[in-house]
Design a protein around this motif. Structure first.
Motif, short mmCIF file in Angstrom:
data_model
loop_
_atom_site.label_atom_id
_atom_site.label_comp_id
_atom_site.label_asym_id
_atom_site.label_seq_id
_atom_site.Cartn_x
_atom_site.Cartn_y
_atom_site.Cartn_z
N ASP A 265 -8.54 29.18 -72.39
CA ASP A 265 -9.85 29.37 -73.03
C ASP A 265 -10.84 29.94 -72.02
O ASP A 265 -11.18 29.30 -71.04
N LEU A 266 -11.30 31.17 -72.28
CA LEU A 266 -12.17 31.85 -71.31
C LEU A 266 -13.48 31.10 -71.06
O LEU A 266 -13.93 30.99 -69.93
N ASP A 267 -14.11 30.59 -72.14
CA ASP A 267 -15.37 29.88 -71.96
C ASP A 267 -15.17 28.59 -71.16
O ASP A 267 -15.96 28.27 -70.28
N ALA A 268 -14.11 27.86 -71.47
CA ALA A 268 -13.82 26.63 -70.72
C ALA A 268 -13.54 26.96 -69.26
O ALA A 268 -14.01 26.28 -68.34
N ASN A 269 -12.77 28.03 -69.03
CA ASN A 269 -12.46 28.43 -67.66
C ASN A 269 -13.73 28.82 -66.90
O ASN A 269 -13.90 28.46 -65.74
N ARG A 270 -14.61 29.55 -67.57
CA ARG A 270 -15.86 29.97 -66.92
C ARG A 270 -16.70 28.75 -66.56
O ARG A 270 -17.27 28.67 -65.47
N GLY A 271 -16.77 27.78 -67.46
CA GLY A 271 -17.51 26.55 -67.18
C GLY A 271 -16.92 25.81 -66.00
O GLY A 271 -17.64 25.31 -65.13
#
Length: 124
Positions: free
Chosen positions: A70-76
């Protein structure tokens, strides 16, 4: 002057001249988390000493994660890791005004460097 660097606005961070990256052993975190292990704390303590010897530089702390998932989770998670490293450097005496934590690029492949450190100076 006092020699202390003044805090930067976001737009000023964008204008810094990159003067290099600091080679640091890979900063390790627990899987999927932002908790620093003991060796990483030692490595960051050493990095803090090096930064204090370079008083005219700013440091961008970039957190990285794998490209999969998950890109958003990874970015967070990338930001959390950068902030954890930055907080440790502050606790080791590096002035917070000299640093900025942010998410860096996702890394393809297996064991990516979880955090990288980029030195910058104000343009002349």
């Amino acid at each position: 002057g006092s020699g202390a660097l003044s805090p930067l606005e976001d737009r000023e961070w964008e204008t810094l001249t990159e003067v290099g990256t600091l080679a640091v052993p890979p900063i390790a975190f627990g899987r999927g988390g932002a908790r620093l292990n003991v060796q990483s704390q030692r490595d960051l303590t050493d990095l803090a000493r090096r930064l204090l010897a370079l008083p005219n530089t700013y440091l961008t702390v970039k957190g990285h994660t794998r490209a999969q998932g998950d890109l958003d989770a990874n970015r967070g998670l990338a930001v959390e890791r950068a902030e954890a490293a930055q907080a440790f450097l502050v606790s080791s005496g590096v002035p917070p005004a000299r640093m900025r934590a942010m998410a860096g690029d996702a890394a393809a492949g297996g064991q990516a460097q979880a955090v990288s450190f980029v030195l910058g100076q104000r343009p002349y």
